[in-house]
Design an enzyme around this catalytic site. Structure first.
Site, short mmCIF file in Angstrom:
data_model
loop_
_atom_site.label_atom_id
_atom_site.label_comp_id
_atom_site.label_asym_id
_atom_site.label_seq_id
_atom_site.Cartn_x
_atom_site.Cartn_y
_atom_site.Cartn_z
N GLN A 97 0.86 -1.18 0.00
CA GLN A 97 0.00 0.00 0.00
C GLN A 97 0.90 1.23 0.00
O GLN A 97 2.02 1.20 0.50
CB GLN A 97 -0.90 0.02 1.25
N HIS A 98 0.42 2.33 -0.57
CA HIS A 98 1.21 3.55 -0.58
C HIS A 98 1.42 4.07 0.84
O HIS A 98 0.54 3.93 1.70
CB HIS A 98 0.53 4.63 -1.42
N ALA A 99 2.59 4.63 1.08
CA ALA A 99 2.86 5.24 2.38
C ALA A 99 1.84 6.35 2.64
O ALA A 99 1.53 7.13 1.74
CB ALA A 99 4.28 5.82 2.41
N ASP A 134 5.23 2.58 -3.74
CA ASP A 134 5.69 3.92 -4.12
C ASP A 134 6.81 3.88 -5.16
O ASP A 134 7.23 4.94 -5.64
CB ASP A 134 6.18 4.67 -2.88
#
Length: 433
Positions: free
Chosen positions: A68-70, A79
């Protein structure tokens, strides 16, 4: 929307044999033409790897946090993929335009081709990848102006203009030793000047633009971040500019909203971040110039890739102070911060160099299965975006207590697109713009 190519470019690979890469073949192949002696497979494999990971991430990444994206500052696997894609755009622009230059393609014809590709990417991004739960697939009441394809299209447009007007220099046969070592930089000083000016603009706007109610140079998420001192400052100057330009018509599912309880909209593909997307693509152009200038000298290519990786890695370490939140400019994908670009440039040079060494120099691997989506990237990206939440790519999950079913579903959906790309490859079907 675009032309459909019904021919395959030949691929020659001799496992276990070290060889120099045919520059003419690589350039022609990445321009969409035929490459008789060979093809630079590492570029297609790199593009395909980035695209495959992107599809997996977009489908849910198995529910694991590192896919998952930060939420704001920091890096996860998710990312990494878009800057890799932007980097390869820059590399391919140099190879393709060098080939067209040798074939005598005029500047006006190049400009028509650049404009057409850019317009098609923007139309696809605007019309086919906008989604509103209220209005359906094409939402006129909520049309997100920024977007992934929009950013890729505009980045391609600027990089192509740089290469068209200031990238057609001939390689001198003789040059002083000090200049020969840096000719892939010095010959293109107008491009570097423009990139430096663009980065200076990003720095000045980011740190000097007054934002009502926010401290100068604020780079935080707002909301309850920073002890809740700046709740309406999400994204600082970048967010302020986008909200002024687009209002609420921005990304609706931000990763930071749940953690920081932010109220203001913010778009990770906004205007200010696009400047650094161009810088990232320009680093990819530098990788392409190295291939052009040092054709047949694989050791020189690999060494220069390593030097660029070290320079960019040190720059990222200094800017971020090797911390998540405590640096001068934190690594932040949502803002496409300068430290994020330098860190991603470091990783890109290392990964492309490794693939070049393994695939094109030694022939230990031919890039499968990533080669196939890499050669049909537009088809796979648009297809997974439009069809990804329909069967057989996904289905309703019955057990949500563990990752296993979501992981299986996401791997299946991603693998299915790789299989589709392979079948299209066998049918010699390539969607190109």
């Amino acid at each position: 929307m675009g032309a459909v190519e019904r021919r395959v470019r030949p691929i020659v690979s001799v496992p276990g044999r070290s060889r120099s890469v045919s520059l003419e073949a690589a350039e022609a192949a990445h321009d969409g033409g035929e490459a008789k002696p060979s093809r630079l497979l590492s570029l297609d494999a790199f593009r395909g790897l980035a695209l495959t990971v992107m599809v997996f991430v977009n489908y849910g990444g198995g529910g694991y946090w590192f896919f998952q994206h930060a939420p704001w500052n920091g890096l996860t696997v998710a990312d990494l993929v878009m800057p890799w894609f932007v980097f390869i755009i820059g590399t391919s622009v140099v190879l393709a335009f060098s080939s067209m230059q040798r074939r005598g393609v005029g500047r006006l014809q190049l400009l028509r081709k650049i404009t057409w590709r850019t317009v098609v990417l923007l139309i696809i991004g605007f019309c086919f990848l906008n989604y509103s739960p209220r209005d359906g697939p094409l939402s006129w009441s909520w049309l997100r102006i920024p977007g992934v394809l929009q950013r890729l299209g505009f980045t391609y447009f600027v990089l192509s203009l740089l290469q068209t007007f200031w990238g057609q220099n001939q390689i001198p046969e003789r040059a002083p030793q000090w200049r020969s070592a840096a000719q892939d930089v010095l010959l293109f000083w107008p491009q570097w000047l423009i990139i430096i000016l663009l980065e200076t603009l990003w720095l000045c706007v980011t740190f000097l633009l007054p934002v009502p109610g926010c401290p100068a140079g604020y780079l935080g998420a707002g909301g309850i971040g920073d002890d809740g001192l700046y709740p309406n400052c999400t994204g600082g100057a970048a967010g302020h500019i986008d909200r002024w330009m687009f209002g609420d018509n921005m990304y609706r599912y931000p990763t930071w909203k749940e953690m920081y309880l932010t109220a203001l909209p913010f778009d990770p593909e906004g205007i200010l971040g696009t400047i650094n997307s161009i810088v990232m693509g320009f680093l990819g152009m530098q990788a392409g110039k190295i291939i052009v200038f040092y054709k047949g000298k694989n050791i020189h290519i690999l060494c220069r890739y390593l030097v660029w990786a070290v320079i960019l890695g040190i720059s990222a370490a200094i800017l971020s102070k090797c911390t998540r939140d405590g640096g001068f400019i934190p690594v932040n994908k949502n803002l496409w911060s300068l430290s994020y670009v330098t860190a991603m440039g470091c990783f890109s040079f290392l990964l492309l160099g490794a693939m070049f060494f393994i695939i094109d120099v030694n022939g230990w691997w031919r890039g499968q299965p990533f080669l196939y989506p890499g050669m049909n990237s537009i088809f796979v990206y648009v297809g997974h975006s439009l069809l990804g939440f329909y069967f057989p790519f996904s289905w309703e999950i019955g057990f949500q207590q563990s990752h296993w079913e979501l992981l299986l579903q996401n791997l299946w959906g991603s693998g299915l697109w790789v299989l589709i790309a392979f079948l299209l490859f066998k049918k010699k079907f390539f969607l190109k713009i």
